[in-house]
Scaffold this active site. Structure first.
Site, PDB file in Angstrom:
ATOM      1  N   ASP A   1       3.117   1.518  -8.532  1.00 12.85           N
ATOM      2  CA  ASP A   1       3.936   2.149  -9.568  1.00 12.85           C
ATOM      3  C   ASP A   1       3.071   3.042 -10.463  1.00 12.85           C
ATOM      4  O   ASP A   1       1.882   2.773 -10.644  1.00 12.85           O
ATOM      5  CB  ASP A   1       4.608   1.040 -10.401  1.00 12.85           C
TER       6      ASP A   1
ATOM      7  N   HIS B   1       2.656  11.595  -6.702  1.00 15.55           N
ATOM      8  CA  HIS B   1       2.813  10.946  -5.393  1.00 15.55           C
ATOM      9  C   HIS B   1       1.677  11.362  -4.454  1.00 15.55           C
ATOM     10  O   HIS B   1       1.164  10.547  -3.690  1.00 15.55           O
ATOM     11  CB  HIS B   1       4.172  11.296  -4.780  1.00 15.55           C
TER      12      HIS B   1
ATOM     13  N   LEU C   1      -7.493  -5.098   9.750  1.00 16.14           N
ATOM     14  CA  LEU C   1      -6.413  -5.207   8.762  1.00 16.14           C
ATOM     15  C   LEU C   1      -5.055  -4.851   9.376  1.00 16.14           C
ATOM     16  O   LEU C   1      -4.951  -3.876  10.119  1.00 16.14           O
ATOM     17  CB  LEU C   1      -6.713  -4.227   7.618  1.00 16.14           C
TER      18      LEU C   1
END
Ligand code: FPP
Length: 261
Positions: free
Chosen positions: A31, A48, A142
């Site tokens: 956020d 963004h 990962l």
């Protein structure tokens, strides 16, 4: 839940907990992109773009630290309500990031997964998603999960629908339905549940993220805006996690006894 302190936010890398105290699955609500841009008098979309750079840094940091899975909330089912140009920029950003990063992710042995309802995305994006998942499916480092057009309630409703289908087909009886039955049909049923949830930019909400999966997840909130979130912030969150006592409904004594046994 312990609020982090400014000191914790700038914790040096030396504070990284030993591997056995590291969260095995970290889930993040990224956020603050819009606020980061506004603070600089830039359009929200610039935030963004910067946020996408942070994604790259944090994915690499998780992989280097030996964290098993990282789930990022990239686009919620509710984000369609944002202004159309912002939604379009986000779609393009997902596409260009995927196209630009897939080789690097593959070379780093990272397995990419998507959760959510892809059918609402442009078909080229759907193709990239399918290709990226196929290409990295055998990787063992990962597991990077991108939640896109995802909602926790959607996930639970979808699982309930699938369980109902099993009942209707006569493969399952109603009285056999347990939490574990439902869990089996939720997204990420094959991964350990998130140990640590991080939300940046000061908001202290889960916002319809992994509702089922986060029943016992440790929550960590930081004021840091996502574009400014760096590996040292990740280490601070992991250090806070390492200091928590996870009781899963048991007493502190039971946990201590289990540790001694
Ligand atoms: C929330 O910030 C962020 C989003 C809704 C989008 C997250 C997307 C990225 C970080 C871009 C790239 C992601 C990938 C996986 C390539 P906000 O816009 O709500 O910020 P605000 O609360 O300050 O307005």
């Amino acid at each position: 839940m312990v609020a982090d302190t400014p000191e914790a936010l700038i914790a040096p890398a030396a504070d990284v907990p030993a591997r056995e105290r590291l969260p095995q699955h970290v889930a993040i609500v990224m956020d603050g992109n819009g606020r980061w841009a506004q603070q600089r008098s830039l359009p929200r979309t610039a935030g963004h773009r910067e946020g996408a750079r942070t994604v790259r840094r944090i994915v690499q940091a998780c992989n280097e630290r030996g964290i098993g899975a990282l789930t990022l909330f990239a686009f919620s089912s509710e984000n369609w309500q944002r202004p159309r140009p912002e939604v379009e920029v986000l779609m393009n950003l997902f596409m260009t990031t995927l196209r630009g990063e897939i080789r690097r992710l593959d070379d780093a042995n990272i397995r990419l997964r998507f959760i959510g309802e892809p059918s609402a995305f442009p078909s080229t994006l759907q193709d990239y998603i399918a290709k990226a998942q196929r290409r990295t499916a055998g990787n063992t480092g990962l597991t990077l999960v991108i939640a896109a057009n995802y909602g926790g309630r959607w996930d639970i409703a979808r699982a309930a629908r699938r369980v109902s289908e099993e009942v209707l087909a006569g493969r399952l009886r109603c009285e056999q339905i347990t939490p574990d039955t439902l869990r089996h049909y939720t997204c990420l049923a094959d991964l350990p549940e998130p140990d640590l949830f991080i939300r940046t930019a000061g908001e202290q909400r889960i916002s319809n993220f992994l509702l089922w999966q986060m029943a016992y997840t440790e929550l960590y909130f930081t004021e840091r805006l996502w574009p400014d979130f760096g590996p040292a912030d990740l280490d601070a969150a992991c250090a806070a996690f390492a200091g928590r006592e996870r009781r899963f409904g048991m007493t502190g004594e039971q946990i201590a006894r289990g540790r001694r046994a």
